[in-house]
Design an enzyme around this catalytic site. Structure first.
Site, PDB file in Angstrom:
ATOM      1  CG  HIS A 135      -7.104   3.421   5.393  1.00 33.99           C
ATOM      2  ND1 HIS A 135      -7.458   2.152   4.954  1.00 33.99           N
ATOM      3  CD2 HIS A 135      -8.279   4.038   5.693  1.00 33.99           C
ATOM      4  CE1 HIS A 135      -8.773   2.024   5.004  1.00 33.99           C
ATOM      5  NE2 HIS A 135      -9.285   3.149   5.445  1.00 33.99           N
TER       6      HIS A 135
ATOM      7  CE1 TYR B 188      -1.535   4.787   9.942  1.00 31.21           C
ATOM      8  CE2 TYR B 188      -0.365   2.999   8.877  1.00 31.21           C
ATOM      9  CZ  TYR B 188      -1.358   3.964   8.861  1.00 31.21           C
ATOM     10  OH  TYR B 188      -2.165   4.100   7.756  1.00 31.21           O
TER      11      TYR B 188
ATOM     12  NE  ARG C  59      -2.129   1.906   3.405  1.00 31.68           N
ATOM     13  CZ  ARG C  59      -2.336   1.954   4.722  1.00 31.68           C
ATOM     14  NH1 ARG C  59      -3.173   1.126   5.289  1.00 31.68           N
ATOM     15  NH2 ARG C  59      -1.681   2.825   5.466  1.00 31.68           N
TER      16      ARG C  59
END
Lengths: 327, 419, 336
Positions: free
Chosen positions: C252, C261, C248
């Site tokens: 998100h 994170y 990814r």
């Protein structure tokens, strides 16, 4: 014509619809050779085989999810949830998916499916075989909710539900499966969704009820008649869409409304009815709207006297009738 | 300190218009400089933050002496590199460079880790003392550099998907940007007729609007003496006819354009996100009017491989099929330059819109006989010649006037010297 | 797939070029959406950057438009491959009337494209899995030969619906391929906190289903594995749990701040794994594409994206009535 039971009405509807429309199939746990825990599908497995009567794994969310997929594919699933108390794991698929699919795709993917579930108490079933869940689902736009109280309506409403072309929650008052007997008309007939039925005409007050409570309300009305109170009884049959006209017409006639439901009182289905009546028929009201409903405790207890104390019954309904009539 | 006049050797700093720490835009006035003749505003040649002022108000400084440092905010100034060669460099810059640029400076080789660290910390590798082989800047050198300077990482230019979001989902809609603007004024209510947009009209509208908002359009106009072309055409029309080609003026223009593009490859180019891409292929599009429906631009691929006959044939074929709406989608793709013969409809010269993502478009105006002055052996006389205005509208991001005019001069020469 | 030898032939050169073109279209469109969001022009975007090679490989293994696809929100490349026009995707992002997914009712990237047999993406994750099983069951009952391909992220395999759908898949040998696009993050929750196993495909055995893992950064490897799974499903051989390991490349979604994170080093390392450059290089190396063709494809894709952008941005909003319906098919809406 011999009297038939509620469960027979349900079974006949399934049988006839499956014979009539090859797209219709039933999916649920134990519905195959066993014929369902209430024998709703007894004999159907032998008649239609495993491709039309499908035993599902013990996974309620997928019973509904599978149904949604099959319905989008073009079939007409009838999904049985063994007890309404176990419908909760499927809530996501029902409310978020089935009910919203047509709207969210702008009408491209309708979901023609029926979800059947036995509901209601008075069978010694304790907390998890007695629940009423109609309020939760009647609240969700995109799903219809119907509750038959007679064998004739059980058959007619289920046929309508299967033919409706939309998600329909068909709730079966399990206490009445074999207890309620009545005539079932011959031939292919349907009971329209969204239409209530006046089961007893009256002048002094209107009682609105559905499912098992409709029978208790009728009984209470007959006892009230002996006391000189003439109660009209309306079997709602369809909770969503609701026959608002029938409800308002009855209130305008009698001026007094008594709403009966066995579910927990607070934020139950009757609350919506009461709000509707006060909004739309205020000037016809001669008394406050009264609700006779289940207590706000976590569902029916098992121990016999506790259960009897918990459940709405003819006696408590009659007490409500008398109080309202005297107002 | 700029050289403000031919004989100027020094300037007096009048007053600084910016303070240390101020943000400075390119071309923004930075300070006033007094010479014995005039007081001049000196503008910044780069954008950034004014990091250091080396000479205060009132100081008299020799031309070419550094007087200020502009760079990214927070960057510390290392030793100033040697003064630049041109007179116009008055301020030194400290700029962050991508690892690629660092490698391209012609310095000794920059290793990947050095390049990456330099990019992350906004360090010009050229300013780091190298202790490696041949004076190479090593990783250790960069680490030492960072330690002694304590530089905070310069903000690296991040793509939209590399920029972090706020981390907060679903704020109230009122707080979210992009709420719909009020609807455009309803023009349907005035008396008149509403014509729905065809797909072609929509496409043209989108393309034109986008082109104008993408490229800064500038036009330069030349006039061309087409006598020799006219004569050649007259002489060869019949021959070409026999070879299956209708010889119009268009193939001549295309041929001249090809000559221009070959000689000035910077015009056969496209803007490509902080670089200019020079195309190898010479694919010339020729605009074809489609009446009320609009226009379309079929492309002659590899026009440089075709002679006049080949060009004429290609133009006939593409134009024919364009008018019959029989072009294949491929045939309008891949152009590197466009010609539009607006003169065919009587227009003298025009400033057309560039066919993105090309660099320029040439507009050929009406070909007509005009009176011109001809000078021969110092004697002026009036002559009647077949003339035509040709205009080049070009994208000023990648091409300047000089380059445009050089190209046009070649085109003009090719046409005027046709043999 | 050759059912005897199990060998899957690679697509021919022209097909590889088409696949590359679709890959680039997906990437350019995706990038444009991020830019539009950062410009404040669209309210939300959730991306498939890093997933494209797997998706294109798998899509070409399908009979696109014939087989059924029940995707999830990162499947931009897949839905484009099934025929959804670029403009239509953007109509959804801009919430305009012509949005075929939902007429502006759903959030962006909740794809639905009926002409391509693409079913509606929902927000609660994993709900598509039992529905996909239902589609497959219905196909099986009807005697059809279509395969259902459904996609989820690895996080969604924690949902009960995954478990329940896999049961059906195994017990009924459904013509179903469950694609898990494992990018090792469910928003911010890393894989090691989502499951105690190394490979999602290891779960398959527990359901009596075929389990396969593939390097989802390798377009052709993904194609081969998907082709095999789909051929098996189509021939009545049952379901496959196909795990494609992808990356990814973005946060998100457009609102996510992944610096909380993911470290800078990690993001740099991640970027180096971008599948697009290596697909490009490998296609050129095997002669399926020339450098010029690749450049041409890339330029054209941008032009296409530009055109789609302008068209979508200029499109009208839906009428207000669309907020209220349609609720029910046929006559009679609402509560009565």
């Amino acid at each position: 014509m011999a009297d038939k039971t509620l469960i027979e009405g349900i079974r006949e509807a399934l049988d006839e619809e499956m014979a009539r429309d090859p797209r219709v199939f039933v999916v649920g746990t134990d519905i195959g050779p066993r014929g369902g825990v209430f024998l709703a599908t007894q004999g159907l497995y032998a008649k239609y085989g495993p491709k039309r009567i499908i035993d599902a794994p013990l996974a309620e969310s997928s019973i509904v999810g599978i149904g949604i997929g099959a319905a989008m594919h073009g079939l007409r699933p009838v999904c049985e949830i063994q007890f309404a108390d176990f419908i909760h794991p499927a809530y996501n698929q029902i409310a978020n998916e089935a009910a919203r699919m047509y709207y969210r795709t702008g009408g491209q993917y309708p979901v023609p499916m029926v979800i059947r579930a036995p509901y209601g108490g008075g069978v010694g079933g304790g907390l998890y075989h007695s629940q009423s869940i109609e309020a939760t689902f009647a609240h969700v736009p995109g799903i219809k909710v119907v509750v038959p109280s007679t064998p004739a309506d059980a058959k007619g409403l289920l046929k309508s539900a299967i033919r409706d072309g939309n998600p329909v929650l068909y709730l079966e008052p399990k206490k009445g499966y074999r207890m309620i007997k009545g005539e079932i008309p011959t031939g292919d007939y349907t009971t329209p969704i969204g239409v209530a039925r006046v089961s007893r005409a009256g002048a002094d007050l209107s009682i609105f009820a559905y499912g098992m409570m409709h029978h208790f309300a009728l009984q209470a009305a007959m006892e009230a008649a002996a006391l000189g109170i003439d109660a009209e009884v309306v079997d709602l049959r369809s909770l969503s869409p609701l026959d608002t006209e029938a409800v308002l017409a009855s209130v305008r006639k009698t001026g007094k409304a008594l709403i009966v439901y066995e579910d927990n009182k607070f934020v139950g289905y009757g609350a919506e009815l009461a709000a509707l009546i006060s909004e739309e028929a205020f000037q016809s009201l001669d008394a406050p709207i009264v609700r006779v409903a289940g207590p706000d405790a976590p569902a029916a207890p098992y121990s016999h006297p506790l259960q009897d104390y918990f459940m709405v019954n003819t006696k408590t309904i009659l007490a409500g009738i008398r109080k309202l009539a005297a107002y | 300190m700029p050289k403000l006049g031919e004989s100027v050797v020094e300037g007096k700093i009048g007053r600084w218009l910016k303070q240390v720490g101020d943000a400075v835009r390119e071309f923004e006035p930075l300070l006033e400089v007094e010479t014995d003749k005039v007081t001049t505003e000196v503008t910044a040649t780069v954008a950034g933050t004014l990091l250091q002022v080396l000479h205060a108000d009132g100081a008299v400084v020799a031309v070419d002496t550094p007087i200020a440092v502009i760079g990214p905010a927070g960057a510390e100034i290392a030793q100033a590199p040697a003064p630049a060669e041109t007179h116009s460099r008055t301020v030194e810059t400290v700029q962050s460079r991508s690892p690629l640029a660092a490698r391209a400076t012609g310095q000794s080789w920059v290793s990947p880790v050095v390049g990456r660290m330099a990019a992350e910390h906004g360090i010009d590798v050229a300013t780091v003392v190298g202790t490696g082989e041949g004076g190479r800047v090593t990783k250790k050198d960069v680490l030492a550099f960072i330690e002694t300077r304590g530089v905070a990482p310069a903000p690296v230019e991040l793509a939209a998907w590399e920029q972090p979001g706020t981390g907060e989902l679903f704020r109230p809609s009122e707080e979210q940007p992009g709420t719909p603007v009020t609807a455009a004024p309803d023009v349907s209510q005035t008396a008149g007729e509403t014509i729905p947009l065809s797909a072609m009209r929509r496409a043209i509208a989108e393309h034109m609007l986008r082109s104008v908002s993408t490229s800064p359009h500038v036009t330069t106009v030349f006039d061309v003496d087409l006598s020799r072309v006219a004569a050649h055409r007259q002489a060869n029309k019949a021959v070409f006819e026999r070879d299956g080609a209708n010889l119009t003026y268009t193939p001549y223009f295309v041929a001249a354009i090809v000559a221009g593009l070959k000689k000035h490859p910077s015009v056969n180019a496209s803007w490509a996100d902080n670089a200019v891409r020079l195309h190898k292929a010479v694919n010339v599009g020729v605009a074809v009017a489609l009446g009320e429906d609009g226009l379309i631009v079929p492309v002659i691929r590899n026009a440089d491989a075709l002679n006049l006959l080949g060009l004429a044939r290609a133009i006939n074929d593409l134009g024919e099929r364009a008018r019959r709406r029989q072009l294949k989608p491929d045939e309008t793709q891949g152009g590197t330059f466009t010609l539009t013969n607006h003169g065919a409809s009587g227009s003298l010269f025009a400033t057309p819109i560039i066919n993105q993502p090309q660099c320029a478009i040439l507009a050929a105006g009406k070909i007509e006989k005009r009176v011109v002055v001809v000078t021969r052996d110092g004697v002026d006389s009036i002559a009647i010649k077949t003339m035509c205005f040709i205009g080049l509208t070009f994208d000023h991001r990648m091409l300047d006037g000089a380059g445009a005019d050089a190209f046009m001069s070649t085109v003009k020469a090719a046409l005027e010297g046709w043999a | 797939m050759d059912l005897e030898t199990g060998a899957v032939a690679d697509p021919p050169a022209e097909t590889l070029a088409e696949m590359y073109a679709m890959l680039i279209r997906a990437r350019k469109l995706d990038e444009r959406c991020w830019i539009l969001h950062r410009q404040g022009k669209i309210g939300f975007h959730i991306s498939g950057m890093g997933h494209e090679a797997a998706q294109i490989g798998i899509a070409w293994a399908m009979r696109r438009g014939y087989d059924m696809l029940h995707p999830y929100y990162r499947d931009l490349a897949m839905v484009l491959a099934c025929g959804m026009p670029l403009t239509d995707v953007l109509l959804g992002s801009f919430g305009r009337q012509g949005d075929p997914s939902s007429g502006g009712r759903q959030m962006p990237n909740h794809y639905c494209y009926k002409p391509g047999n693409v079913f509606s993406v929902s927000s609660p994750v994993g709900t598509q899995l039992p529905q996909a099983a239902g589609l497959a069951l219905a196909e099986q009952l009807s005697g059809g030969d279509r395969v259902v391909i459904t996609c989820v992220g690895e996080g969604s395999t924690s949902e009960g619906d995954f478990h329940e759908a896999m049961i059906w898949a195994g017990v009924r040998k459904l013509p179903l391929v469950v694609v898990v696009e494992n990018n090792e993050y469910a928003i911010s929750v890393p894989m090691r906190q989502q499951m105690a196993i190394e490979r999602v495909s290891d779960r398959a055995g527990g359901y009596g289903v075929r389990g396969v893992s593939v390097d989802g950064l390798d377009m052709l490897a993904s194609y081969r594995v998907a082709r095999e799974a789909i051929d098996i499903a189509r021939s009545g051989g049952g379901s496959t749990l196909l795990e494609a390991r992808v990356v990814r490349l973005t946060p998100h979604s457009s609102d996510d701040n992944d610096t909380t994170y993911r470290s800078v080093e990690e993001k740099i390392a991640l970027k180096a794994k971008d599948p697009l450059p290596r697909v490009r290089a490998s296609l050129i190396a095997r002669g399926a594409l020339t450098e010029a063709q690749a450049l041409d494809i890339e330029e054209r894709a941008l032009i296409e994206v530009d055109a789609a952008h302008r068209a979508a941005e200029a499109a009208p909003y839906p009428p207000n009535a669309w907020a209220l319906g349609p609720v029910f098919a046929g006559s009679g809406d609402g509560h009565g």
